[in-house]
Design a protein around this motif. Structure first.
Motif, mmCIF file in Angstrom:
data_model
loop_
_atom_site.group_PDB
_atom_site.id
_atom_site.type_symbol
_atom_site.label_atom_id
_atom_site.label_comp_id
_atom_site.label_asym_id
_atom_site.label_seq_id
_atom_site.Cartn_x
_atom_site.Cartn_y
_atom_site.Cartn_z
ATOM 1 N N HIS A 116 0.836 -1.197 0.000
ATOM 2 C CA HIS A 116 0.000 0.000 0.000
ATOM 3 C C HIS A 116 0.871 1.248 0.000
ATOM 4 O O HIS A 116 1.861 1.333 0.717
ATOM 5 C CB HIS A 116 -0.917 0.013 1.225
ATOM 6 C CG HIS A 116 -1.857 1.176 1.246
ATOM 7 N ND1 HIS A 116 -1.560 2.362 1.882
ATOM 8 C CD2 HIS A 116 -3.080 1.344 0.678
ATOM 9 C CE1 HIS A 116 -2.559 3.207 1.719
ATOM 10 N NE2 HIS A 116 -3.499 2.619 0.997
ATOM 11 N N ARG A 117 0.495 2.193 -0.847
ATOM 12 C CA ARG A 117 1.200 3.472 -0.905
ATOM 13 C C ARG A 117 0.182 4.608 -0.810
ATOM 14 O O ARG A 117 -0.899 4.535 -1.408
ATOM 15 C CB ARG A 117 1.980 3.609 -2.218
ATOM 16 C CG ARG A 117 3.187 2.681 -2.331
ATOM 17 C CD ARG A 117 4.319 3.131 -1.419
ATOM 18 N NE ARG A 117 5.431 2.203 -1.423
ATOM 19 C CZ ARG A 117 6.459 2.274 -2.268
ATOM 20 N NH1 ARG A 117 6.489 3.215 -3.199
ATOM 21 N NH2 ARG A 117 7.443 1.403 -2.181
ATOM 22 N N SER A 118 0.542 5.643 -0.084
ATOM 23 C CA SER A 118 -0.294 6.837 0.055
ATOM 24 C C SER A 118 0.622 8.040 -0.097
ATOM 25 O O SER A 118 1.517 8.250 0.728
ATOM 26 C CB SER A 118 -0.983 6.847 1.424
ATOM 27 O OG SER A 118 -1.777 8.008 1.577
ATOM 28 N N VAL A 119 0.432 8.820 -1.165
ATOM 29 C CA VAL A 119 1.352 9.917 -1.461
ATOM 30 C C VAL A 119 0.580 11.170 -1.860
ATOM 31 O O VAL A 119 -0.586 11.110 -2.259
ATOM 32 C CB VAL A 119 2.324 9.533 -2.601
ATOM 33 C CG1 VAL A 119 3.139 8.307 -2.227
ATOM 34 C CG2 VAL A 119 1.562 9.289 -3.904
ATOM 35 N N ASP A 120 1.249 12.294 -1.751
ATOM 36 C CA ASP A 120 0.707 13.574 -2.204
ATOM 37 C C ASP A 120 1.649 14.132 -3.255
ATOM 38 O O ASP A 120 2.860 14.251 -3.018
ATOM 39 C CB ASP A 120 0.578 14.550 -1.033
ATOM 40 C CG ASP A 120 -0.493 14.116 -0.045
ATOM 41 O OD1 ASP A 120 -1.675 14.120 -0.428
ATOM 42 O OD2 ASP A 120 -0.135 13.739 1.094
ATOM 43 N N VAL A 121 1.099 14.447 -4.413
ATOM 44 C CA VAL A 121 1.897 14.959 -5.523
ATOM 45 C C VAL A 121 1.230 16.207 -6.082
ATOM 46 O O VAL A 121 0.071 16.161 -6.513
ATOM 47 C CB VAL A 121 2.043 13.904 -6.640
ATOM 48 C CG1 VAL A 121 2.876 14.462 -7.793
ATOM 49 C CG2 VAL A 121 2.680 12.638 -6.096
ATOM 50 N N GLU A 122 1.940 17.307 -6.022
ATOM 51 C CA GLU A 122 1.452 18.580 -6.553
ATOM 52 C C GLU A 122 0.049 18.915 -6.044
ATOM 53 O O GLU A 122 -0.846 19.280 -6.802
ATOM 54 C CB GLU A 122 1.480 18.556 -8.084
ATOM 55 C CG GLU A 122 2.888 18.403 -8.650
ATOM 56 C CD GLU A 122 2.917 18.433 -10.167
ATOM 57 O OE1 GLU A 122 1.899 18.061 -10.787
ATOM 58 O OE2 GLU A 122 3.951 18.824 -10.730
ATOM 59 N N GLY A 123 -0.126 18.726 -4.738
ATOM 60 C CA GLY A 123 -1.384 19.106 -4.107
ATOM 61 C C GLY A 123 -2.512 18.099 -4.229
ATOM 62 O O GLY A 123 -3.621 18.355 -3.752
ATOM 63 N N ARG A 124 -2.252 16.933 -4.843
ATOM 64 C CA ARG A 124 -3.295 15.910 -4.978
ATOM 65 C C ARG A 124 -2.868 14.646 -4.248
ATOM 66 O O ARG A 124 -1.684 14.302 -4.210
ATOM 67 C CB ARG A 124 -3.566 15.592 -6.448
ATOM 68 C CG ARG A 124 -4.099 16.778 -7.227
ATOM 69 C CD ARG A 124 -4.574 16.382 -8.607
ATOM 70 N NE ARG A 124 -5.718 15.478 -8.560
ATOM 71 C CZ ARG A 124 -6.410 15.109 -9.625
ATOM 72 N NH1 ARG A 124 -6.060 15.551 -10.824
ATOM 73 N NH2 ARG A 124 -7.439 14.298 -9.507
ATOM 74 N N HIS A 125 -3.852 13.960 -3.681
ATOM 75 C CA HIS A 125 -3.580 12.749 -2.915
ATOM 76 C C HIS A 125 -3.842 11.517 -3.776
ATOM 77 O O HIS A 125 -4.865 11.427 -4.463
ATOM 78 C CB HIS A 125 -4.473 12.697 -1.677
ATOM 79 C CG HIS A 125 -4.185 11.526 -0.787
ATOM 80 N ND1 HIS A 125 -3.027 11.425 -0.038
ATOM 81 C CD2 HIS A 125 -4.899 10.387 -0.548
ATOM 82 C CE1 HIS A 125 -3.043 10.290 0.631
ATOM 83 N NE2 HIS A 125 -4.156 9.639 0.341
ATOM 84 N N TYR A 126 -2.909 10.568 -3.740
ATOM 85 C CA TYR A 126 -3.039 9.326 -4.498
ATOM 86 C C TYR A 126 -2.746 8.143 -3.582
ATOM 87 O O TYR A 126 -1.904 8.232 -2.687
ATOM 88 C CB TYR A 126 -2.044 9.285 -5.666
ATOM 89 C CG TYR A 126 -2.208 10.380 -6.685
ATOM 90 C CD1 TYR A 126 -3.009 10.207 -7.810
ATOM 91 C CD2 TYR A 126 -1.533 11.595 -6.535
ATOM 92 C CE1 TYR A 126 -3.141 11.207 -8.757
ATOM 93 C CE2 TYR A 126 -1.663 12.606 -7.481
ATOM 94 C CZ TYR A 126 -2.469 12.406 -8.585
ATOM 95 O OH TYR A 126 -2.601 13.399 -9.520
ATOM 96 N N GLU A 127 -3.438 7.042 -3.847
ATOM 97 C CA GLU A 127 -3.155 5.807 -3.123
ATOM 98 C C GLU A 127 -3.115 4.641 -4.100
ATOM 99 O O GLU A 127 -3.787 4.654 -5.138
ATOM 100 C CB GLU A 127 -4.210 5.546 -2.038
ATOM 101 C CG GLU A 127 -4.166 6.547 -0.897
ATOM 102 C CD GLU A 127 -5.034 6.136 0.286
ATOM 103 O OE1 GLU A 127 -5.070 4.924 0.599
ATOM 104 O OE2 GLU A 127 -5.671 7.027 0.877
ATOM 105 N N GLY A 163 4.375 16.022 -15.502
ATOM 106 C CA GLY A 163 4.205 15.648 -14.104
ATOM 107 C C GLY A 163 3.961 14.168 -13.887
ATOM 108 O O GLY A 163 3.959 13.701 -12.749
ATOM 109 N N SER A 164 3.743 13.407 -14.973
ATOM 110 C CA SER A 164 3.465 11.981 -14.818
ATOM 111 C C SER A 164 4.669 11.233 -14.248
ATOM 112 O O SER A 164 4.516 10.304 -13.448
ATOM 113 C CB SER A 164 3.054 11.370 -16.160
ATOM 114 O OG SER A 164 4.058 11.567 -17.145
#
Length: 263
Positions: A132-143, A188-189
């Motif tokens: 499981h990964r939970s990250v924030d990239v350029e103001g957006r949250h992704y999991e 940004g990808s």
């Protein structure tokens, strides 16, 4: 006169032979296309049976079935327009992708996923989400997660999108879809991929991913480059600084500069 007749007969034989060859090749192509279409329709019908009879019971399974339905409609359109074997095979691949979504939906609902589907080397080489990964990239949250959760309802079966591998797994949002629609990855990808998958086993580095390499290709390239490095081992011959010491004052060189359903 006899010579003229002979020439005419030979010409007729050549024309007849050419016509037969053309008809034979056309018949072979028709058979190959018919076979490819029949194979594709078999998978499309299997997918259709699941799409029409299986209903998701939670967000993850409902989303997976929606994606399966989308692939079913796309495969149906592709097979109707197919005029070549490659086009028929594309319809088959679309249907198989839909069946992967069905398997994901069944898994999310706690059901038996069903028979194993034909292996796809591209899916295998793309890798899988293993943690499981939970990250924030350029103001957006992704999991990202190897299994469906309330926070990761979007499934991807793995494969290439716009020339780059996308690992199989469950995600908080379909971050690959813009590239799937546009046919190219946006700015940004690479940062998103690097942040989400850094250090994950079986996933290529961001640099390799940007170049379109999967983990296996990256390892092979690194091994090849390392092998060439053996030539540098000969640099030890240059270590004989004594040969140059008198004229160049070896101290100036310091050595250091050289040293990836029968339902």
């Amino acid at each position: 006169m006899g010579t003229t007749i002979t020439v005419i007969v030979l010409l007729l034989i050549v024309v007849a032979g050419t016509a037969y060859l053309v008809r034979s090749q056309a018949a072979t192509k028709r058979r190959q296309l018919d076979d490819a279409k029949a194979d594709a329709r078999r998978w499309i019908e299997r997918l259709g049976g699941q799409v029409l009879n299986l209903t998701g019971t939670d967000t993850a399974s409902q989303q997976a079935m929606a994606d399966a339905s989308e692939r079913y409609n796309a495969a149906g359109s592709e097979i109707e327009r197919a005029e070549t074997v490659d086009q028929a095979r594309l319809a088959k691949q679309t249907a198989l992708e839909g069946l992967y979504y069905v398997r994901a939906a069944r898994t999310a609902m706690g059901l038996d996923p069903g028979p194993t589907l034909p292996e796809d080397p591209e899916r295998e080489r793309a890798g899988k989400v293993t943690e499981h990964r939970s990250v924030d990239v350029e103001g957006r949250h992704y999991e990202a997660s190897p299994a469906p959760t309330s926070a990761t309802p979007h499934y991807y079966p793995g494969g290439r999108v716009a020339g780059r591998p996308v690992p199989q797994g469950w995600y908080s949002e379909p971050w690959w879809k813009p590239a799937l629609v546009a046919g190219a990855w946006g700015f940004g990808s690479m940062l998103l991929f690097s942040t989400m998958f850094a250090g994950m086993a079986g996933i290529p580095s961001a640099e390799a991913w940007e170049s379109g390499y999967d983990a296996g290709q990256e390892d092979a390239l690194e091994s090849g480059d390392a092998g060439d490095a053996g030539d540098a081992g000969d640099a030890g011959d240059a270590g004989g600084g004594d040969d140059f010491g008198g004229d160049f004052g070896g101290g100036d060189f310091g050595g250091g500069d050289f040293g990836d359903f029968g339902f």
